[in-house]
Motif scaffolding. Structure first.
Motif, PDB file in Angstrom:
ATOM      1  N   PRO A 139     -20.316 -26.080  33.810  1.00  0.00           N
ATOM      2  CA  PRO A 139     -19.206 -26.253  32.870  1.00  0.00           C
ATOM      3  C   PRO A 139     -17.876 -25.693  33.352  1.00  0.00           C
TER       4      PRO A 139
ATOM      5  N   SER B 194     -17.045 -38.478  31.257  1.00  0.00           N
ATOM      6  CA  SER B 194     -16.602 -37.091  31.131  1.00  0.00           C
ATOM      7  C   SER B 194     -15.185 -36.861  31.655  1.00  0.00           C
ATOM      8  N   THR B 195     -14.511 -37.909  32.112  1.00  0.00           N
ATOM      9  CA  THR B 195     -13.126 -37.776  32.558  1.00  0.00           C
ATOM     10  C   THR B 195     -12.272 -37.259  31.406  1.00  0.00           C
ATOM     11  N   SER B 196     -11.613 -36.133  31.605  1.00  0.00           N
ATOM     12  CA  SER B 196     -10.837 -35.525  30.518  1.00  0.00           C
ATOM     13  C   SER B 196      -9.337 -35.738  30.656  1.00  0.00           C
TER      14      SER B 196
ATOM     15  N   ASP C 137     -21.625 -37.185  35.611  1.00  0.00           N
ATOM     16  CA  ASP C 137     -21.567 -36.681  34.232  1.00  0.00           C
ATOM     17  C   ASP C 137     -22.547 -35.528  34.027  1.00  0.00           C
TER      18      ASP C 137
ATOM     19  N   ARG D 259     -21.534 -32.146  35.574  1.00  0.00           N
ATOM     20  CA  ARG D 259     -20.451 -31.489  34.854  1.00  0.00           C
ATOM     21  C   ARG D 259     -20.975 -30.704  33.665  1.00  0.00           C
ATOM     22  N   HIS D 260     -22.094 -31.152  33.103  1.00  0.00           N
ATOM     23  CA  HIS D 260     -22.738 -30.381  32.029  1.00  0.00           C
ATOM     24  C   HIS D 260     -23.448 -29.155  32.607  1.00  0.00           C
TER      25      HIS D 260
ATOM     26  N   GLY E 120     -17.168 -44.316  25.710  1.00  0.00           N
ATOM     27  CA  GLY E 120     -16.664 -43.334  26.646  1.00  0.00           C
ATOM     28  C   GLY E 120     -16.165 -43.880  27.965  1.00  0.00           C
TER      29      GLY E 120
ATOM     30  N   GLU F 200     -23.689 -41.461  36.246  1.00  0.00           N
ATOM     31  CA  GLU F 200     -24.580 -40.626  35.425  1.00  0.00           C
ATOM     32  C   GLU F 200     -24.802 -39.271  36.106  1.00  0.00           C
TER      33      GLU F 200
ATOM     34  N   GLU G   1     -11.855 -29.004  33.569  1.00  0.00           N
ATOM     35  CA  GLU G   1     -11.110 -30.265  33.456  1.00  0.00           C
ATOM     36  C   GLU G   1     -11.546 -31.223  34.562  1.00  0.00           C
ATOM     37  N   HIS G   2     -11.589 -32.498  34.206  1.00  0.00           N
ATOM     38  CA  HIS G   2     -12.030 -33.522  35.154  1.00  0.00           C
ATOM     39  C   HIS G   2     -10.982 -34.634  35.194  1.00  0.00           C
TER      40      HIS G   2
END
Length: 263
Positions: A194, A211-213, A187, A190-191, A253, A184, A32-33
């Protein structure tokens, strides 16, 4: 292994008789981000300090990586938490590569008599490459741009193989191009990681990576809203938090804010 990285319950922080935070609950899980959003003085940095074990709550409980504040050696705990702060103090003019290596020891300078292993050197080079700074590997801190410093600090943070990444307004002082490059980078990492959880403080929606969740909105030390980012970062909730009429749009996004047109 628990998927909960952080759990704050009924947290209150009082300074000089004034509550900087009160009744704050927050749970952050692996992958989670989170974004902590709110105006200046809302309590964002105070909460981030508690989550990073550099501050302590006046009341309530905080568990970080399964360890409860007040019952654990915080110095050992901090080794598993990566903290990226653009105000990072650099005591000597280290190179980018040397700066990244200090993440291995958790110090602001290279430790005397400490020698990095071949694996340390290889990992540092890989993290430098991952944030796009290979060409600047041997450039020294004083000649780096603010954006390059931000990316170097992210690479430094990753040297500790952290489970938790805390980012305190990492886009502060960046121009548009440097900000986009930094986001960038966030992001992309974070990939690559994981299971990493993160919390980012900002008061500019444009500074949030795609990618903020999840998000939490704070106002005057209290939680206005929290949960899935798309359900929290709305025109009505953000307007309430900032006490100003705002229209929030998400495009490709990313979030953008402008003054709401009164009809």
């Amino acid at each position: 292994m628990s998927d909960v990285l952080l759990r704050a319950t009924a947290v209150r922080v009082t300074r000089s008789g004034r509550d900087l935070l009160h009744d704050v609950d927050l749970t952050v899980r692996r992958g989670e981000h989170w974004a902590l959003l709110g105006p200046n003085g809302a309590g964002k940095s105070t909460l981030l300090a508690v989550l990073g074990a550099t501050g302590h709550p006046t009341a309530g409980s905080v568990e970080i990586l399964g360890r409860r504040l007040g019952r654990v050696d915080v110095r050992e705990l901090r080794e598993h938490i990566a903290h990226v702060d653009p105000r990072h103090r650099m005591l000597t003019p280290l190179t980018v590569h040397e700066t990244v290596l200090t993440g291995r020891t958790g110090t602001t300078d290279l430790m005397p008599r400490w020698e990095p292993t071949a694996d340390d050197l290889e990992r540092a080079d890989q993290h430098v490459a991952d944030v796009g700074l290979t060409a600047r590997r041997d450039a020294r801190w004083p000649v780096l741009s603010q954006g390059e410093r931000g990316r170097a600090l992210i690479a430094r943070a990753l040297m500790a193989d952290p489970q938790l990444l805390l980012l305190d307004e990492p886009a502060t002082g960046l121009d548009v191009a440097a900000r986009e490059h930094l986001l960038e980078t966030v992001d992309a990492l974070r990939h690559r990681h994981p299971d990493l959880g993160s919390v980012m403080v900002t008061h500019h929606l444009e500074d949030l990576p795609a990618s903020t969740s999840h998000a939490m909105l704070l106002r005057d030390g209290a939680v206005v809203a929290q949960g899935d980012a798309d359900q929290v970062i709305t025109s009505s909730a953000v307007s309430h938090a900032f006490d100003f009429p705002l229209a929030i749009v998400r495009s490709e996004g990313r979030w953008h804010a402008r003054r709401a047109v009164q009809r």
